[in-house]
Write an enzyme that holds these catalytic residues in place. Structure first.
Site, PDB file in Angstrom:
ATOM      1  N   ASP A 183       4.582  -3.718   6.203  1.00 18.11           N
ATOM      2  CA  ASP A 183       4.614  -5.265   7.077  1.00 18.11           C
ATOM      3  C   ASP A 183       5.271  -6.554   6.415  1.00 18.11           C
ATOM      4  OD1 ASP A 183       4.888  -7.017   9.343  1.00 18.11           O
ATOM      5  OD2 ASP A 183       2.781  -7.777   7.964  1.00 18.11           O
ATOM      6  N   ASP A 225      -0.654   2.986   8.507  1.00 24.50           N
ATOM      7  CA  ASP A 225      -0.915   1.970   9.429  1.00 24.50           C
ATOM      8  C   ASP A 225      -0.553   1.819  10.784  1.00 24.50           C
ATOM      9  OD1 ASP A 225      -3.346   1.219   8.177  1.00 24.50           O
ATOM     10  OD2 ASP A 225      -2.686  -0.660   7.646  1.00 24.50           O
ATOM     11  N   THR A 279       3.883   3.251   5.640  1.00 24.02           N
ATOM     12  CA  THR A 279       2.917   2.494   5.647  1.00 24.02           C
ATOM     13  C   THR A 279       2.515   3.955   6.336  1.00 24.02           C
ATOM     14  OG1 THR A 279       0.993   1.461   6.451  1.00 24.02           O
ATOM     15  CG2 THR A 279       3.203   0.920   6.924  1.00 24.02           C
ATOM     16  N   ASP A 288       2.459   0.629  12.184  1.00 24.85           N
ATOM     17  CA  ASP A 288       2.327  -1.477  12.569  1.00 24.85           C
ATOM     18  C   ASP A 288       3.619  -1.401  12.297  1.00 24.85           C
ATOM     19  OD1 ASP A 288       1.846  -1.348   9.939  1.00 24.85           O
ATOM     20  OD2 ASP A 288       0.383  -2.100   9.509  1.00 24.85           O
ATOM     21  N   ARG A 300      -6.258  -2.565   9.607  1.00 26.20           N
ATOM     22  CA  ARG A 300      -6.839  -3.458   9.172  1.00 26.20           C
ATOM     23  C   ARG A 300      -6.304  -4.532  11.223  1.00 26.20           C
ATOM     24  NH1 ARG A 300      -4.329  -5.457   3.699  1.00 26.20           N
ATOM     25  NH2 ARG A 300      -3.247  -3.885   4.588  1.00 26.20           N
ATOM     26  N   GLY A 337       0.819  -1.831  -0.337  1.00 23.62           N
ATOM     27  CA  GLY A 337       0.137   0.761   0.546  1.00 23.62           C
ATOM     28  C   GLY A 337       1.040   1.422   0.444  1.00 23.62           C
ATOM     29  N   ARG A 372       1.023  -5.416  -5.864  1.00 24.45           N
ATOM     30  CA  ARG A 372       1.361  -5.989  -5.430  1.00 24.45           C
ATOM     31  C   ARG A 372       1.709  -7.795  -5.363  1.00 24.45           C
ATOM     32  NH1 ARG A 372      -3.106  -3.190  -1.828  1.00 24.45           N
ATOM     33  NH2 ARG A 372      -1.517  -2.733  -0.023  1.00 24.45           N
TER      34      ARG A 372
HETATM   35  P1  ADP Z   1       2.238  -3.754   2.901  1.00 23.02           P
HETATM   36  O1  ADP Z   1       3.604  -3.998   2.358  1.00 23.02           O
HETATM   37  O2  ADP Z   1       1.493  -2.683   2.552  1.00 23.02           O
HETATM   38  O3  ADP Z   1       1.900  -4.795   4.165  1.00 23.02           O
HETATM   39  P2  ADP Z   1       1.441  -5.798   1.248  1.00 23.02           P
HETATM   40  O4  ADP Z   1       1.398  -7.280   2.644  1.00 23.02           O
HETATM   41  O5  ADP Z   1       0.559  -6.340  -0.109  1.00 23.02           O
HETATM   42  O6  ADP Z   1       1.735  -4.821   1.438  1.00 23.02           O
HETATM   43  O7  ADP Z   1       3.457  -7.117   0.302  1.00 23.02           O
HETATM   44  C1  ADP Z   1       3.528  -5.980  -0.048  1.00 23.02           C
HETATM   45  C2  ADP Z   1       3.989  -7.564  -1.386  1.00 23.02           C
HETATM   46  O8  ADP Z   1       5.191  -7.869  -0.842  1.00 23.02           O
HETATM   47  C3  ADP Z   1       3.043  -8.562  -1.491  1.00 23.02           C
HETATM   48  O9  ADP Z   1       2.553  -8.220  -2.891  1.00 23.02           O
HETATM   49  C4  ADP Z   1       5.014  -9.367  -1.583  1.00 23.02           C
HETATM   50  O10 ADP Z   1       5.302  -9.017  -3.094  1.00 23.02           O
HETATM   51  C5  ADP Z   1       5.624  -9.492  -0.711  1.00 23.02           C
HETATM   52  N1  ADP Z   1       5.361  -9.981   0.267  1.00 23.02           N
HETATM   53  C6  ADP Z   1       4.179 -10.191   1.238  1.00 23.02           C
HETATM   54  N2  ADP Z   1       4.773 -10.896   2.667  1.00 23.02           N
HETATM   55  C7  ADP Z   1       5.584 -11.832   1.917  1.00 23.02           C
HETATM   56  C8  ADP Z   1       6.234 -12.790   2.527  1.00 23.02           C
HETATM   57  N3  ADP Z   1       5.333 -13.470   3.274  1.00 23.02           N
HETATM   58  N4  ADP Z   1       7.185 -13.321   1.285  1.00 23.02           N
HETATM   59  C9  ADP Z   1       7.549 -12.922   0.265  1.00 23.02           C
HETATM   60  N5  ADP Z   1       6.645 -12.025  -0.055  1.00 23.02           N
HETATM   61  C10 ADP Z   1       6.076 -10.936   0.958  1.00 23.02           C
HETATM   62  O1  F6P Z   2      -1.425   0.781   3.730  1.00 21.08           O
HETATM   63  C1  F6P Z   2      -1.789  -0.503   4.703  1.00 21.08           C
HETATM   64  C2  F6P Z   2      -3.605   0.365   4.208  1.00 21.08           C
HETATM   65  O2  F6P Z   2      -4.083   1.525   4.229  1.00 21.08           O
HETATM   66  C3  F6P Z   2      -4.915  -0.784   5.476  1.00 21.08           C
HETATM   67  O3  F6P Z   2      -4.842   0.111   6.499  1.00 21.08           O
HETATM   68  C4  F6P Z   2      -5.868  -0.751   4.736  1.00 21.08           C
HETATM   69  O4  F6P Z   2      -6.826  -1.999   4.921  1.00 21.08           O
HETATM   70  C5  F6P Z   2      -5.664  -1.253   3.362  1.00 21.08           C
HETATM   71  O5  F6P Z   2      -4.140  -0.543   3.296  1.00 21.08           O
HETATM   72  C6  F6P Z   2      -6.014  -1.113   1.685  1.00 21.08           C
HETATM   73  O6  F6P Z   2      -5.345  -1.107   1.213  1.00 21.08           O
HETATM   74  P1  F6P Z   2      -5.602  -1.807  -0.353  1.00 21.08           P
HETATM   75  O7  F6P Z   2      -6.753  -1.445  -0.936  1.00 21.08           O
HETATM   76  O8  F6P Z   2      -4.799  -0.853  -1.269  1.00 21.08           O
HETATM   77  O9  F6P Z   2      -5.464  -2.916  -0.858  1.00 21.08           O
END
Ligand code: ADP
Ligand code: F6P
Length: 322
Positions: free
Chosen positions: A106, A130, A128, A132, A174, A14, A75
């Site tokens: 995260d 959040d 982010t 978090d 979340r 995000g 993603r």
């Molecule tokens: P954020 O970084 O905002 O938490 P996501 O959870 O969507 O967003 O993670 C972003 C990208 O990081 C994912 O689409 C994926 O490519 C990578 N990623 C997430 N979790 C893992 C994991 N456990 N191992 C490897 N890559 C990951």
């Molecule tokens: O970046 C984190 C966050 O803003 C969360 O608080 C929210 O639930 C989520 O992203 C939504 O993101 P998307 O609509 O891009 O999946």
């Protein structure tokens, strides 16, 4: 002697306000230190697609004030697999890149951790809204998101007060209630509903009713989306008190717009520190700032630790909203 010569930067997951300020600072800090720097387009997906370009001083001009990310974000499912991660590491090596700065939340940190285990010198910057990510007091984008929520609640307050109404405001988060907590305290909300603290909707409803009887002319409930929807909260309040709150879901508005000066400064400082540590030979770290001190924590530790919730702030908000 620099431990790295050519580094890359990507934004992932995000987006958040201040990611551009962080990209700018990574690029300019690297160039200042005599390193080559590449931008990876669209996060880990772009890495797998070999979508990399050299960055120069001008390529990050006029972006410090912009929301979103000029590198785009994505993603990437493929990167969740061991094969995808290996391929990502191979692409970096094929391009002669020996260091990577990942700006994201995260999930993006999990990816950075995997690359680090595959021998890539990696640094994570907490991007982010959040808030978090542990081992940093604040993440890049959080301050801006909170100001957007506070500004929205200020506006809601005007119309609530005229009509002697209450509002339920659903905010992002979340698994982490920090946006709700900080925005709730800063806007004088009567109730803050977050995933970290159990709540009693009956009690909240009765308090709202009491407040009106005691002469308050509005009632504000801020709820983090991870707990339940604003609509659910409003329905329950009506059931227990007869009050009919209006519901506002702020949604992705919270992720846009020009970053506050706090987010720009945080992004600039953390990015510069990350590049400095890479140059000095450090890697596999999540960068943060705690009580005014820069910290570099093992990414493995960052991704396996839950950020602690500021209960004092939560109780303060409750005490002051009577
Ligand atoms: P954020 O970084 O905002 O938490 P996501 O959870 O969507 O967003 O993670 C972003 C990208 O990081 C994912 O689409 C994926 O490519 C990578 N990623 C997430 N979790 C893992 C994991 N456990 N191992 C490897 N890559 C990951
Ligand atoms: O970046 C984190 C966050 O803003 C969360 O608080 C929210 O639930 C989520 O992203 C939504 O993101 P998307 O609509 O891009 O999946």
């Amino acid at each position: 002697m620099s431990a790295v010569k050519k580094i890359a930067v990507l934004t992932s997951g995000g987006d958040s306000q201040g990611m551009n300020a962080a990209v700018r600072a990574v690029v300019r800090s690297a160039l200042y230190r005599g390193l080559e720097v590449y931008g990876v387009q669209r996060g880990y997906q772009g890495l797998l697609n070999q979508d990399l370009r050299p960055m120069d001083l001008r390529s990050v001009g006029d972006i410090i004030q912009r929301g979103g990310t000029i590198l785009q974000t994505a993603r990437c499912k493929e990167f969740m697999t061991a094969e995808g991660q290996q391929r990502g590491a191979d692409v970096l090596r094929e391009h002669g890149i020996d260091g990577l700065v990942v700006i994201g939340g995260d999930g993006s940190y999990q990816g950075a951790n995997k690359l680090s285990k595959l021998g890539i010198k990696t640094m994570g910057l907490p991007g982010t809204i959040d808030n978090d990510i542990p081992f940093t007091d604040f993440t890049i984008g959080f301050d801006t998101a909170v100001s957007i929520v506070v500004d929205a609640i200020n506006k809601l307050r005007d119309t609530m007060t005229s009509h002697e109404r209450s509002s339920v405001v659903e905010v992002m988060g979340r698994h982490c209630g920090d946006i709700a907590l900080y925005a709730g305290l800063a806007s004088g909300a009567e109730a803050i509903i977050v995933p970290e603290v159990p709540f009693d909707i009956k009690d909240i409803s009765h308090r709202m009713k009491d407040n009106f009887q005691k002469g308050k002319r509005h009632g504000i409930v801020v709820v983090a989306e991870g707990v339940c929807s604003g609509e659910d909260v409003a329905r329950n309040i009506t059931e227990h008190s007869g009050i009919e709150p209006r519901v506002t879901v702020l949604g992705h508005i919270q992720r846009g717009g020009s970053p506050t000066h706090n987010d720009r400064i945080l992004a600039s400082q953390l990015a510069d520190y990350a590049v400095q540590r890479l140059q000095e030979g450090d890697s596999g770290k999540g960068i943060g700032i705690m009580k005014g001190e820069f910290v570099a924590t093992d990414i493995e530790k960052v991704v396996t630790t839950k950020k602690s919730f500021n209960l004092d702030l939560y109780n303060l908000a409750l005490r002051l909203s009577q």
